[in-house]
Design a protein around this motif. Structure first.
Motif, PDB file in Angstrom:
ATOM      1  N   SER A  19      41.152  27.843  47.012  1.00 48.90           N
ATOM      2  CA  SER A  19      41.703  26.844  46.088  1.00 48.90           C
ATOM      3  C   SER A  19      40.558  25.954  45.622  1.00 48.90           C
ATOM      4  CB  SER A  19      42.760  25.977  46.768  1.00 48.90           C
ATOM      5  OG  SER A  19      43.870  26.752  47.116  1.00 48.90           O
ATOM      6  N   LEU A  20      40.477  25.767  44.330  1.00 49.66           N
ATOM      7  CA  LEU A  20      39.472  24.887  43.742  1.00 49.66           C
ATOM      8  C   LEU A  20      40.205  23.779  43.012  1.00 49.66           C
ATOM      9  CD1 LEU A  20      36.504  24.251  42.995  1.00 49.66           C
ATOM     10  CD2 LEU A  20      36.856  25.678  40.954  1.00 49.66           C
ATOM     11  N   LYS A  21      40.082  22.544  43.521  1.00 42.85           N
ATOM     12  CA  LYS A  21      40.719  21.389  42.901  1.00 42.85           C
ATOM     13  C   LYS A  21      39.671  20.649  42.068  1.00 42.85           C
ATOM     14  CE  LYS A  21      43.987  20.769  46.640  1.00 42.85           C
ATOM     15  NZ  LYS A  21      44.498  19.903  47.688  1.00 42.85           N
ATOM     16  N   VAL A  47      44.404  43.689  46.048  1.00 43.36           N
ATOM     17  CA  VAL A  47      45.312  42.970  45.162  1.00 43.36           C
ATOM     18  C   VAL A  47      44.689  41.590  44.971  1.00 43.36           C
ATOM     19  CG1 VAL A  47      47.636  42.061  44.823  1.00 43.36           C
ATOM     20  CG2 VAL A  47      47.301  44.254  46.013  1.00 43.36           C
ATOM     21  N   TYR A  48      44.276  41.306  43.754  1.00 41.99           N
ATOM     22  CA  TYR A  48      43.554  40.078  43.416  1.00 41.99           C
ATOM     23  C   TYR A  48      44.425  39.275  42.455  1.00 41.99           C
ATOM     24  CZ  TYR A  48      39.661  37.147  41.842  1.00 41.99           C
ATOM     25  OH  TYR A  48      38.833  36.090  41.557  1.00 41.99           O
ATOM     26  N   THR A  49      44.757  38.047  42.854  1.00 46.80           N
ATOM     27  CA  THR A  49      45.609  37.197  42.028  1.00 46.80           C
ATOM     28  C   THR A  49      44.906  35.871  41.790  1.00 46.80           C
ATOM     29  OG1 THR A  49      47.526  38.181  43.106  1.00 46.80           O
ATOM     30  CG2 THR A  49      47.916  36.190  41.837  1.00 46.80           C
ATOM     31  N   ALA A  50      44.806  35.492  40.525  1.00 46.42           N
ATOM     32  CA  ALA A  50      44.220  34.199  40.150  1.00 46.42           C
ATOM     33  C   ALA A  50      45.254  33.427  39.347  1.00 46.42           C
ATOM     34  CB  ALA A  50      42.953  34.405  39.333  1.00 46.42           C
ATOM     35  N   LYS A  51      45.494  32.175  39.748  1.00 45.03           N
ATOM     36  CA  LYS A  51      46.478  31.327  39.077  1.00 45.03           C
ATOM     37  C   LYS A  51      45.831  30.010  38.698  1.00 45.03           C
ATOM     38  CE  LYS A  51      50.171  32.607  42.153  1.00 45.03           C
ATOM     39  NZ  LYS A  51      51.180  32.102  43.059  1.00 45.03           N
ATOM     40  N   GLN A  52      46.143  29.546  37.502  1.00 41.68           N
ATOM     41  CA  GLN A  52      45.683  28.237  37.085  1.00 41.68           C
ATOM     42  C   GLN A  52      46.859  27.277  37.142  1.00 41.68           C
ATOM     43  OE1 GLN A  52      43.530  28.126  33.433  1.00 41.68           O
ATOM     44  NE2 GLN A  52      43.526  25.902  33.365  1.00 41.68           N
ATOM     45  N   ASN A  55      45.609  20.942  38.018  1.00 38.54           N
ATOM     46  CA  ASN A  55      44.236  20.531  38.344  1.00 38.54           C
ATOM     47  C   ASN A  55      43.654  21.414  39.439  1.00 38.54           C
ATOM     48  OD1 ASN A  55      44.298  18.434  36.504  1.00 38.54           O
ATOM     49  ND2 ASN A  55      45.021  16.962  37.991  1.00 38.54           N
ATOM     50  N   MET A  56      44.021  22.692  39.402  1.00 42.36           N
ATOM     51  CA  MET A  56      43.598  23.567  40.488  1.00 42.36           C
ATOM     52  C   MET A  56      43.619  25.028  40.029  1.00 42.36           C
ATOM     53  SD  MET A  56      45.489  24.241  44.167  1.00 42.36           S
ATOM     54  CE  MET A  56      45.848  22.539  44.385  1.00 42.36           C
ATOM     55  N   VAL A  57      42.725  25.791  40.626  1.00 45.75           N
ATOM     56  CA  VAL A  57      42.753  27.247  40.477  1.00 45.75           C
ATOM     57  C   VAL A  57      42.936  27.809  41.877  1.00 45.75           C
ATOM     58  CG1 VAL A  57      41.406  29.297  39.884  1.00 45.75           C
ATOM     59  CG2 VAL A  57      41.276  27.264  38.441  1.00 45.75           C
ATOM     60  N   GLN A  58      43.892  28.722  42.021  1.00 47.47           N
ATOM     61  CA  GLN A  58      44.125  29.372  43.304  1.00 47.47           C
ATOM     62  C   GLN A  58      43.852  30.869  43.162  1.00 47.47           C
ATOM     63  OE1 GLN A  58      48.223  28.359  44.228  1.00 47.47           O
ATOM     64  NE2 GLN A  58      47.523  26.797  45.657  1.00 47.47           N
ATOM     65  N   ILE A  59      43.095  31.392  44.123  1.00 39.56           N
ATOM     66  CA  ILE A  59      42.790  32.822  44.135  1.00 39.56           C
ATOM     67  C   ILE A  59      43.176  33.383  45.498  1.00 39.56           C
ATOM     68  CG2 ILE A  59      40.954  34.557  44.068  1.00 39.56           C
ATOM     69  CD1 ILE A  59      39.561  32.780  42.007  1.00 39.56           C
ATOM     70  N   THR A  60      43.875  34.493  45.471  1.00 37.97           N
ATOM     71  CA  THR A  60      44.222  35.224  46.681  1.00 37.97           C
ATOM     72  C   THR A  60      43.780  36.662  46.477  1.00 37.97           C
ATOM     73  OG1 THR A  60      46.143  33.833  47.085  1.00 37.97           O
ATOM     74  CG2 THR A  60      46.086  35.949  48.215  1.00 37.97           C
ATOM     75  N   ALA A  61      43.109  37.189  47.481  1.00 37.22           N
ATOM     76  CA  ALA A  61      42.691  38.592  47.441  1.00 37.22           C
ATOM     77  C   ALA A  61      43.094  39.233  48.761  1.00 37.22           C
ATOM     78  CB  ALA A  61      41.189  38.705  47.230  1.00 37.22           C
ATOM     79  N   THR A  90      33.126  38.499  42.748  1.00 37.77           N
ATOM     80  CA  THR A  90      32.058  37.604  42.299  1.00 37.77           C
ATOM     81  C   THR A  90      32.247  37.138  40.851  1.00 37.77           C
ATOM     82  OG1 THR A  90      30.639  39.481  41.744  1.00 37.77           O
ATOM     83  CG2 THR A  90      30.363  38.514  43.930  1.00 37.77           C
ATOM     84  N   GLU A  91      33.435  37.381  40.285  1.00 38.90           N
ATOM     85  CA  GLU A  91      33.703  36.864  38.950  1.00 38.90           C
ATOM     86  C   GLU A  91      33.745  35.341  38.988  1.00 38.90           C
ATOM     87  OE1 GLU A  91      36.215  40.600  37.094  1.00 38.90           O
ATOM     88  OE2 GLU A  91      37.265  38.765  37.539  1.00 38.90           O
ATOM     89  N   THR A  92      33.440  34.733  37.865  1.00 41.13           N
ATOM     90  CA  THR A  92      33.280  33.271  37.835  1.00 41.13           C
ATOM     91  C   THR A  92      34.526  32.546  37.317  1.00 41.13           C
ATOM     92  OG1 THR A  92      32.301  33.346  35.622  1.00 41.13           O
ATOM     93  CG2 THR A  92      30.792  33.440  37.494  1.00 41.13           C
ATOM     94  N   ILE A  93      34.599  31.288  37.695  1.00 46.57           N
ATOM     95  CA  ILE A  93      35.583  30.344  37.179  1.00 46.57           C
ATOM     96  C   ILE A  93      34.786  29.315  36.386  1.00 46.57           C
ATOM     97  CG2 ILE A  93      37.264  28.568  37.783  1.00 46.57           C
ATOM     98  CD1 ILE A  93      37.604  30.058  40.480  1.00 46.57           C
ATOM     99  N   GLN A  94      35.184  29.070  35.153  1.00 45.99           N
ATOM    100  CA  GLN A  94      34.483  28.067  34.343  1.00 45.99           C
ATOM    101  C   GLN A  94      35.342  26.807  34.253  1.00 45.99           C
ATOM    102  OE1 GLN A  94      33.165  29.439  30.530  1.00 45.99           O
ATOM    103  NE2 GLN A  94      32.025  31.163  31.402  1.00 45.99           N
ATOM    104  N   ILE A  95      34.739  25.697  34.619  1.00 40.63           N
ATOM    105  CA  ILE A  95      35.401  24.394  34.560  1.00 40.63           C
ATOM    106  C   ILE A  95      34.698  23.568  33.486  1.00 40.63           C
ATOM    107  CG2 ILE A  95      36.036  22.312  35.847  1.00 40.63           C
ATOM    108  CD1 ILE A  95      37.292  24.848  36.970  1.00 40.63           C
TER     109      ILE A  95
END
Length: 103
Positions: A19-21, A47-52, A55-61, A90-95
């Motif tokens: 989780s990135l807050k 199974v890779y899930t990314a949710k926005q 004020n947070m991004v959550q990733i579960t793999a 290793t894919e990126t999240i851009q803030i």
């Protein structure tokens, strides 16, 4: 060329949660795409899930291994599959900072 079969130590399921807050004056402008990556014979699955969220991004793999023994000629396919997993993880999240006209 490999002559011995590929033997993995154990069957497993690994789950990673991240989780990135960030502050309300920022937003995630780009997040990785959710997807499932399966080995050709379905012996492995990621199974890779990314949710926005606001004020947070959550990733579960979740990585699952359903088989331990493989023929020697499967080695290059297994290696390529693991390369795909590393690439995905290793894919990126851009803030980016939100532009506010009121201030």
């Amino acid at each position: 060329n490999r002559i011995y079969p590929v033997t993995l130590p154990f069957l497993t399921v690994f789950t990673w949660n991240f989780s990135l807050k960030f502050d309300s004056d920022h937003k995630a402008s780009e997040i990785p795409k959710s997807e499932t990556i399966e080995f050709a014979d379905k012996s492995f699955r990621l199974v890779y899930t990314a949710k926005q969220l606001t004020n947070m991004v959550q990733i579960t793999a979740q990585f699952s291994m359903f088989r331990r023994q493989f023929r020697a000629d499967s080695y290059s396919n297994i290696k390529d599959y693991y390369d795909d997993i590393v690439k995905k993880m290793t894919e990126t999240i851009q803030i980016k900072k939100k532009f506010n006209l009121l201030h």
